[in-house]
Design a protein around this motif. Structure first.
Motif: not given
Length: 164
Positions: A28-50
């Protein structure tokens, strides 16, 4: 006048905790509700990785030209604009991302294009395939709340074509 030349990256964020239905699995699928990502979250992750992988030089190269133009939290695909001369730095940094907002993930580049139009067409085709897959998984799980697929296609297409 100087024309700025860009590359457009179509990418997908694949999470470790994403529920995938296989024909032999009846979990069965996980019971917890996962928070959706935003464009800002993705941008921050990419910039931090760079920053981590290429240092100040990498951040300086991409700082003026990087922009996440689109990210769909429903299908986890996004479109990123970067200068033509430095797209390889961003692509390399994206492959080293293992976590976004405490969720384990990896980022896969689906398409590299010189024009936004070709990237949009690739995004629409991939998004259509993902929406059909999600609907099929919902049917296999026995979900009764299956939304109108044509409406999802149109919303997705309109959002992707609105990228400038």
């Amino acid at each position: 006048m100087v024309r700025l030349k860009n590359r457009w990256l179509l990418f997908e964020v694949i999470f470790e905790d994403t529920f995938h239905v296989s024909s032999s699995s009846s979990s069965s699928p996980p019971s917890q509700k996962l928070e959706a990502l935003s464009t800002r979250d993705v941008y921050s992750a990419i910039k931090n990785s760079v920053q981590i992988n290429f240092g100040d030089y990498g951040v300086g190269c991409i700082a003026a030209s990087i922009s996440v133009k689109y990210f769909s939290p429903f299908t986890n695909i996004g479109v990123l604009r970067i200068s033509r001369d430095h797209y390889h730095i961003v692509w390399g940094a994206m492959t080293f991302i293992t976590q976004i907002k405490t969720r384990n993930c990896l980022i896969r580049v689906l398409h590299l294009g010189g024009t936004i139009k070709q990237c949009q067409l690739s995004a629409i085709n991939y998004d259509r395939d993902q929406i059909l897959l999600l609907r099929r998984q919902a049917e296999l799980r026995g979900d009764t709340e299956i939304v109108d697929i044509n409406e999802l296609f149109e919303q997705s297409k309109n959002q992707i074509m609105a990228i400038e």
